[in-house]
Design a protein around this motif. Structure first.
Motif, PDB file in Angstrom:
ATOM      1  N   TYR A 181     -33.379  61.161  -7.557  1.00  0.00           N
ATOM      2  CA  TYR A 181     -34.487  61.905  -8.157  1.00  0.00           C
ATOM      3  C   TYR A 181     -34.203  62.152  -9.645  1.00  0.00           C
ATOM      4  CZ  TYR A 181     -37.676  65.904  -8.934  1.00  0.00           C
ATOM      5  OH  TYR A 181     -38.638  66.763  -9.417  1.00  0.00           O
ATOM      6  N   TYR A 182     -32.935  62.417  -9.960  1.00  0.00           N
ATOM      7  CA  TYR A 182     -32.556  62.783 -11.325  1.00  0.00           C
ATOM      8  C   TYR A 182     -31.979  61.632 -12.144  1.00  0.00           C
ATOM      9  CZ  TYR A 182     -32.824  67.700  -9.788  1.00  0.00           C
ATOM     10  OH  TYR A 182     -33.230  68.919  -9.307  1.00  0.00           O
ATOM     11  N   CYS A 183     -31.420  60.612 -11.485  1.00  0.00           N
ATOM     12  CA  CYS A 183     -30.719  59.584 -12.248  1.00  0.00           C
ATOM     13  C   CYS A 183     -30.620  58.265 -11.495  1.00  0.00           C
ATOM     14  CB  CYS A 183     -29.320  60.065 -12.638  1.00  0.00           C
ATOM     15  SG  CYS A 183     -28.367  60.700 -11.268  1.00  0.00           S
ATOM     16  N   ASN A 184     -30.206  57.243 -12.229  1.00  0.00           N
ATOM     17  CA  ASN A 184     -29.987  55.922 -11.643  1.00  0.00           C
ATOM     18  C   ASN A 184     -28.493  55.746 -11.393  1.00  0.00           C
ATOM     19  OD1 ASN A 184     -30.649  53.159 -10.903  1.00  0.00           O
ATOM     20  ND2 ASN A 184     -29.602  52.573 -12.778  1.00  0.00           N
ATOM     21  N   PRO A 185     -28.070  55.647 -10.096  1.00  0.00           N
ATOM     22  CA  PRO A 185     -26.639  55.523  -9.799  1.00  0.00           C
ATOM     23  C   PRO A 185     -26.192  54.062  -9.712  1.00  0.00           C
ATOM     24  CG  PRO A 185     -27.867  55.985  -7.784  1.00  0.00           C
ATOM     25  CD  PRO A 185     -28.878  55.800  -8.876  1.00  0.00           C
ATOM     26  N   ASP A 210     -26.869  57.404 -14.656  1.00  0.00           N
ATOM     27  CA  ASP A 210     -27.637  57.453 -15.903  1.00  0.00           C
ATOM     28  C   ASP A 210     -28.796  58.432 -15.706  1.00  0.00           C
ATOM     29  OD1 ASP A 210     -26.066  55.560 -17.274  1.00  0.00           O
ATOM     30  OD2 ASP A 210     -27.101  53.930 -16.256  1.00  0.00           O
ATOM     31  N   VAL A 211     -28.764  59.527 -16.451  1.00  0.00           N
ATOM     32  CA  VAL A 211     -29.703  60.626 -16.233  1.00  0.00           C
ATOM     33  C   VAL A 211     -31.067  60.302 -16.847  1.00  0.00           C
ATOM     34  CG1 VAL A 211     -30.090  63.101 -16.542  1.00  0.00           C
ATOM     35  CG2 VAL A 211     -27.757  62.244 -16.250  1.00  0.00           C
ATOM     36  N   TYR A 212     -32.119  60.450 -16.031  1.00  0.00           N
ATOM     37  CA  TYR A 212     -33.485  60.216 -16.514  1.00  0.00           C
ATOM     38  C   TYR A 212     -33.922  61.342 -17.448  1.00  0.00           C
ATOM     39  CZ  TYR A 212     -33.926  56.966 -12.521  1.00  0.00           C
ATOM     40  OH  TYR A 212     -33.752  55.951 -11.620  1.00  0.00           O
ATOM     41  N   ASP A 213     -34.783  61.017 -18.403  1.00  0.00           N
ATOM     42  CA  ASP A 213     -35.407  62.061 -19.237  1.00  0.00           C
ATOM     43  C   ASP A 213     -36.326  62.931 -18.390  1.00  0.00           C
ATOM     44  OD1 ASP A 213     -34.141  61.262 -21.572  1.00  0.00           O
ATOM     45  OD2 ASP A 213     -35.703  59.805 -22.063  1.00  0.00           O
ATOM     46  N   LYS A 214     -36.996  62.285 -17.430  1.00  0.00           N
ATOM     47  CA  LYS A 214     -37.834  63.002 -16.470  1.00  0.00           C
ATOM     48  C   LYS A 214     -37.456  62.513 -15.079  1.00  0.00           C
ATOM     49  CE  LYS A 214     -41.816  63.361 -19.573  1.00  0.00           C
ATOM     50  NZ  LYS A 214     -43.233  62.936 -19.806  1.00  0.00           N
ATOM     51  N   PRO A 215     -37.605  63.358 -14.031  1.00  0.00           N
ATOM     52  CA  PRO A 215     -37.281  62.907 -12.678  1.00  0.00           C
ATOM     53  C   PRO A 215     -38.015  61.625 -12.304  1.00  0.00           C
ATOM     54  CG  PRO A 215     -37.628  65.269 -12.698  1.00  0.00           C
ATOM     55  CD  PRO A 215     -38.027  64.779 -14.066  1.00  0.00           C
ATOM     56  N   LYS A 216     -37.458  60.887 -11.372  1.00  0.00           N
ATOM     57  CA  LYS A 216     -38.013  59.583 -10.982  1.00  0.00           C
ATOM     58  C   LYS A 216     -39.423  59.701 -10.432  1.00  0.00           C
ATOM     59  CE  LYS A 216     -36.882  55.378  -8.449  1.00  0.00           C
ATOM     60  NZ  LYS A 216     -35.870  54.687  -7.629  1.00  0.00           N
TER      61      LYS A 216
END
Length: 292
Positions: A181-185, A210-216
């Motif tokens: 939800y928060y990042c790409n693992p 890699d942390v998203y600027d906004k949730p997925k």
């Protein structure tokens, strides 16, 4: 300590630990890395460059800190064990770009620390954490929306596989969705247990988030979304319909059945088959029903 001493060297490490009479704490789950190749893979894994600024959690005697300091502009390392602070003062004395903070990261406001130490810039975070506390710390970083570009951590191999898992696989579950939800693992490398002192019981993995600027996915109520996810995986042998109807999310079994029908999802499906987008749509429908 000599500049050329490598802290991951078993001899150097044993000499340091002997000098300070340091004993490993089982309660703190301490295992120190003794493989320089893994340190390089961690630094390469987050594309560490000379202008990057880094937070490290759990530096130990400074093994990873040393590698981070040599390849970045600045490192702020957070260590909970007071007994390690004088050791770190010794082992890292040659590095003027390292600052040690003696604190429990779970009690620390990391956004405040970033504002103070890094002028509120997005930073990278690296950690080789005790495995019992890894998931709570990662979820705190993500849920608190700490101003991070990426996170690279050493975790149990099984936990890394769960974080990266896709719908329909055995490893896929609530942790997979919470992280994705928060990042790409992405798993960077597998780490055998024999490259640590003392040797842990399981193999490890280095994973980059890699942390998203906004949730997925965009959802109407984040708390409800995670309650739906938790409910969907609360009874893995039950169908999604039965798991959710027993989870106390405020809707009846018939209402859930109607929602699944509207979404084109079979009522006998299990939670692990649903994508994060499916979970988002379902939670939004529950939100709308509860807020009519």
């Amino acid at each position: 300590m000599n500049n050329i001493d490598r802290l991951h060297s078993p001899k150097v490490m044993k000499d340091i630990l002997s000098k300070y009479g340091f004993r490993f704490s089982k309660g703190l789950g301490q295992n120190f890395l003794i493989d320089g190749n893994i340190l390089d893979k961690i630094c390469d894994g987050i594309n560490l460059g000379k202008e990057d600024e880094v937070i490290e959690i759990g530096p130990g005697i400074g093994t990873l800190t040393q590698a981070l300091a040599e390849r970045s502009k600045k490192v702020v390392a957070i260590e909970i064990d007071k007994k390690l602070i004088p050791i770190l003062g010794d082992t890292l004395s040659s590095y003027d770009n390292v600052e040690i903070v003696n604190s429990d990261v779970l009690k620390l406001d990391l956004n405040e620390l970033i504002e103070e130490k890094f002028e509120n810039k997005k930073v990278k975070l690296a950690a080789n954490l005790p495995y019992y506390i890894t998931t709570p710390i990662i979820m705190k970083l993500l849920e608190d929306k700490v101003n991070l570009e990426s996170i690279i951590v050493m975790v149990q191999k099984e936990v890394a596989e769960r974080m990266q898992a896709s719908p329909g696989t055995k490893a896929y579950g609530a942790l997979s969705i919470a992280v994705q939800y928060y990042c790409n693992p992405e798993i960077v490398t597998i780490v055998p247990k024999n490259v640590f002192i003392p040797k842990p019981n399981v193999d490890s993995a280095v994973i980059r988030l890699d942390v998203y600027d906004k949730p997925k996915v965009k959802v109407k109520d984040e708390k409800l979304f995670f309650n739906v996810v938790k409910g969907a995986f609360s009874h893995r042998r039950k169908t999604l319909l039965n798991s959710l109807s027993a989870s106390g999310i405020g809707v009846s079994k018939d209402q859930i059945k109607d929602m699944l029908d509207n979404l084109g999802i079979k009522e006998n499906i299990r939670g692990e088959k649903l994508s994060i987008e499916d979970m988002g749509r379902l939670s939004d429908m529950i939100y709308e029903l509860n807020n009519k």
